[in-house]
Design a protein around this motif. Sequence first.
Motif, short mmCIF file in Angstrom:
data_model
loop_
_atom_site.label_atom_id
_atom_site.label_comp_id
_atom_site.label_asym_id
_atom_site.label_seq_id
_atom_site.Cartn_x
_atom_site.Cartn_y
_atom_site.Cartn_z
N TYR A 112 0.85 -1.19 0.00
CA TYR A 112 0.00 0.00 0.00
C TYR A 112 0.88 1.25 0.00
CZ TYR A 112 -3.86 -3.10 1.30
OH TYR A 112 -4.81 -4.09 1.31
N TYR A 113 0.80 2.04 -1.07
CA TYR A 113 1.49 3.32 -1.14
C TYR A 113 0.54 4.45 -0.73
CZ TYR A 113 5.00 0.87 -4.04
OH TYR A 113 5.95 0.01 -4.52
N SER A 114 1.12 5.60 -0.40
CA SER A 114 0.28 6.74 -0.04
C SER A 114 -0.44 7.28 -1.27
CB SER A 114 1.12 7.85 0.60
OG SER A 114 2.11 8.29 -0.32
N GLU A 115 0.11 7.01 -2.45
CA GLU A 115 -0.51 7.50 -3.70
C GLU A 115 -0.25 6.48 -4.80
OE1 GLU A 115 -2.60 8.87 -6.23
OE2 GLU A 115 -2.48 10.30 -4.57
N VAL A 116 -1.33 5.98 -5.40
CA VAL A 116 -1.16 4.99 -6.48
C VAL A 116 -1.87 5.40 -7.77
CG1 VAL A 116 -0.83 2.99 -4.98
CG2 VAL A 116 -3.15 3.64 -5.64
N HIS A 117 -2.62 6.49 -7.73
CA HIS A 117 -3.44 6.83 -8.88
C HIS A 117 -2.87 7.98 -9.72
CE1 HIS A 117 -6.31 4.66 -6.26
NE2 HIS A 117 -6.68 4.16 -7.41
N THR A 118 -1.58 8.26 -9.55
CA THR A 118 -0.96 9.33 -10.32
C THR A 118 -0.53 8.80 -11.69
OG1 THR A 118 -0.08 10.28 -8.28
CG2 THR A 118 0.89 11.03 -10.36
N PRO A 119 -1.02 9.38 -12.78
CA PRO A 119 -0.58 8.94 -14.11
C PRO A 119 0.90 9.24 -14.30
CG PRO A 119 -1.90 10.93 -14.29
CD PRO A 119 -1.99 10.49 -12.86
N SER A 120 1.58 8.41 -15.09
CA SER A 120 3.02 8.61 -15.27
C SER A 120 3.48 8.04 -16.60
CB SER A 120 3.79 7.92 -14.13
OG SER A 120 3.58 6.52 -14.16
N VAL A 121 4.64 8.53 -17.04
CA VAL A 121 5.31 7.99 -18.22
C VAL A 121 6.78 7.80 -17.86
CG1 VAL A 121 5.94 8.33 -20.64
CG2 VAL A 121 3.73 9.17 -19.81
N ALA A 122 7.30 6.60 -18.06
CA ALA A 122 8.71 6.32 -17.81
C ALA A 122 9.36 5.96 -19.14
CB ALA A 122 8.87 5.18 -16.81
N VAL A 123 10.49 6.61 -19.45
CA VAL A 123 11.21 6.35 -20.70
C VAL A 123 12.55 5.70 -20.36
CG1 VAL A 123 12.15 7.33 -22.82
CG2 VAL A 123 10.10 8.33 -21.79
N GLU A 124 12.83 4.58 -21.00
CA GLU A 124 14.04 3.81 -20.71
C GLU A 124 14.95 3.77 -21.94
OE1 GLU A 124 14.07 -0.08 -18.31
OE2 GLU A 124 14.12 -0.73 -20.41
N MET A 125 16.23 3.98 -21.70
CA MET A 125 17.23 3.97 -22.77
C MET A 125 17.40 2.56 -23.35
SD MET A 125 21.17 5.29 -22.41
CE MET A 125 20.60 6.81 -21.62
N GLY A 126 17.61 2.50 -24.66
CA GLY A 126 17.85 1.21 -25.30
C GLY A 126 19.29 0.77 -25.14
N VAL A 127 19.64 -0.32 -25.80
CA VAL A 127 20.99 -0.86 -25.77
C VAL A 127 21.79 -0.23 -26.91
CG1 VAL A 127 22.40 -2.95 -25.86
CG2 VAL A 127 20.11 -3.03 -24.85
N PRO A 128 22.84 0.53 -26.61
CA PRO A 128 23.59 1.23 -27.68
C PRO A 128 24.10 0.30 -28.78
CG PRO A 128 24.27 1.99 -25.50
CD PRO A 128 23.37 0.82 -25.27
N ALA A 129 24.46 -0.93 -28.40
CA ALA A 129 25.04 -1.85 -29.38
C ALA A 129 23.99 -2.53 -30.24
CB ALA A 129 25.87 -2.91 -28.67
N ALA A 130 22.71 -2.39 -29.86
CA ALA A 130 21.65 -3.07 -30.60
C ALA A 130 21.40 -2.38 -31.94
CB ALA A 130 20.37 -3.09 -29.77
#
Length: 775
Positions: free
Chosen positions: A227-245
């Motif tokens: 249980y978190y104090s806040e779970v309904h906050t919309p979000s966007v997470a961007v993750e870096m790819g693999v440079p060698a790919a």
Amino acid sequence: GLLTRQKEPVPLKSISVTLSIREFVAGVSATLNYENEGKDPLEAFFVFPMDEDSAVHSFEAVVDGKKIVAELQEKSEARTNYENAISQGHQAFLLEEDDQAGDIFSCNVGNLPPGSKAALTLKYVQELPLEADGALRYVLPAILNPRYQLSRGSEGGGLQMKTPAVPSKDVPYTLSLAATVSSQHAIKSVQCSSPVNPIEYLDDKTSAQISLADGHKFDRDVELLVYYSEVHTPSVAVEMGVPAAKLDSLMGDPSAMVSFYPNIPEAQSPTACGEFVFLMDRSGSMHCPMNNQNPSQLRIQAAKETLIWLLKSLPVGCYFNIFGFGSSFESFFPESVKYTQDTMEQALKRVKSMDADLGGTEILEPLKAIYSRTSIPGHPLQLFVFTDGEVNDTFSVIREVKSNGQRHRCFSFGIGEGASTSLIKGIARASGGAAEFITGNERMQSKALRALKRSLQPVVEDVSLSWDLPAGLSAKMLSPEPSVIFRGQRLIVYAQLTGTMPPAEATGKVCLKYTLQGKQFENQVAFSLQPKSDANLTIHRLAAKSFIQTKDMGFEETPANDKKEVLKISMECGVISSHTAFIAINKDLNKPLQGPLTRSDVPSPMLFVASVSMAILCFLSSYKALFSYHPSASLPNSYQSMSYPKNGYDPHRFTINKSLHSLEFLNDPLVQLISLQKADGSWDLNEGLAVVLGMSLGDMQAALPVKSVDSSGWATVLAVIWLHDKYKDMKCEWELLERKAVAWIHSHAGSAADGLVKAAVGFLKSSVDPAVFAP
């Protein structure tokens, strides 16, 4: 044999799990520790459950200090390479997903010399589902129940277990788990279904550490609620790819995970249209308890009670039907019927006499029968499936639901430990519905009524997702476009960001739009376009899994074009599918084999009563003797040798006295009250209501304040107030019943309603606020 007790040393000694939960994503590392205590080289085989949403992305072995990293290969190739390696005297390890279900994995340890030790570690990531109370739920499945094989032609059905099964209390290996929970929001609490050491909260409660107490027994799945104090906050997470790919590949480009929590308003007047079909599991395993505590309600009892709730909560004017399934299936009505007092009473009578008497678990044929019925104009089909999920043809069932996905929504419920997450989640996802699991002390009724409330809400239409990104950058969706959104539901989608990434300070926006009852709604989130680095490539792995799930219909069922795409993404991202497998070969061990390897099938933990009931019931049903079987009848020799625990399942128990069964079932005052409610939402003023309320019928009649008002209005007001007084904490289960009752009161009592309410509050000496009767 199904109930083999291992007498020889079991090579699997322990399972240790390290869990890291960050926000609503779990990263898991599970290590299987093997040791060959015998005198001969060994091949060990172990089958275990896993949540079907798990993206397994790593497998490695450490053998006597030497580390071997597995390679992901096409499944047929991996199997061939494994067999070849063993035959050449090498050591080999194979990890693969079951051909028929996405939630069962098998691990082969080949050519383990005497005295040798091997530690096999698999890693996976998964999204955590959000519960109605705001908890994020992580489950480590421990119980693997047998899957019932669909009968094909004259072959007959039966139980399928690839390894022996033992009662959970007799599992010969141990389980340990250590978890770390972290969030940018404060952690309110962490709860666990199993005994744990004292929980440590750190850094102003933004992180917590949890571990299972020593001596954990495999008597249940391990379940964590965060249980978190806040779970309904919309979000966007961007993750870096693999440079060698490779450029323009999923692993080479950044990936985005978008999480929305649409604030959909609740309609005060739920829709009265719809065809509601309830498909209830009546296989032998439904005679098992809901949990391993004593006493515990039987699954079939909970199912019957749930059906009463659902029947009473349906809106007047809709259509409905109830199907029961096992080795065969039957329906209450030849076609769905209009919901009236008469049809409801007919259904209620049959529900009360229902039992877990239909043998195995074959869900495909009843589904086909339901889909073959002609649609009722203006009444979209809403299908509710209740099962303990022990079927073997999971992908065939999902494919059938998916092929009819445009004409209905499926709400699925997994009952008890061991229910197939692949089946329950798969059929809901294929039809734009929702999945629920009922475990431990959870009540089936509350989850079923929540789903019914969702199905009665107006349909969300014109759902679209749009991106506002800098020039030269675009988003390629990896998840299916959302087509349905339910009130209180989280929506997660994944995208691949292709093109040129802008400078660090650049931002993007993603917008969710939808229409509800003619009104347009919009949720928008702005996010940084500076990708974060993650060595585990969590978002990329989850994105790959999301893509694979939409295409992968099993090793034998996936269409050729889809299989090609699944293989490409699976191999590129290193995420296992039903068409790929991890294989590790240790060529340093090159000892010619002296005779065949000793095979050791590692037993899987099973709820004992489930295993016995399924074995007996499925065996008897295959001989068409299920309904005529009598305790004095003799069992075949192979079954006479089975031993049953004193507190376990009696093989004759399925002939239990049904009148006694019904007596226990109807002893609950709340069930009694709900049973008395009429289809239109009202109650009659009679002796039955008086008994439930614990009052004299004469006193209730004498207290009627307005003699000209129908006594049913008085009875209905009393019943609603009693519900608020006695079962306020269970309102989620009777809210729809109350809503029907209040609407009926206002339509029939009119201006006298306020007087009835005031008098009833006084008569019952209640503190209920009369505002609950507001129209």
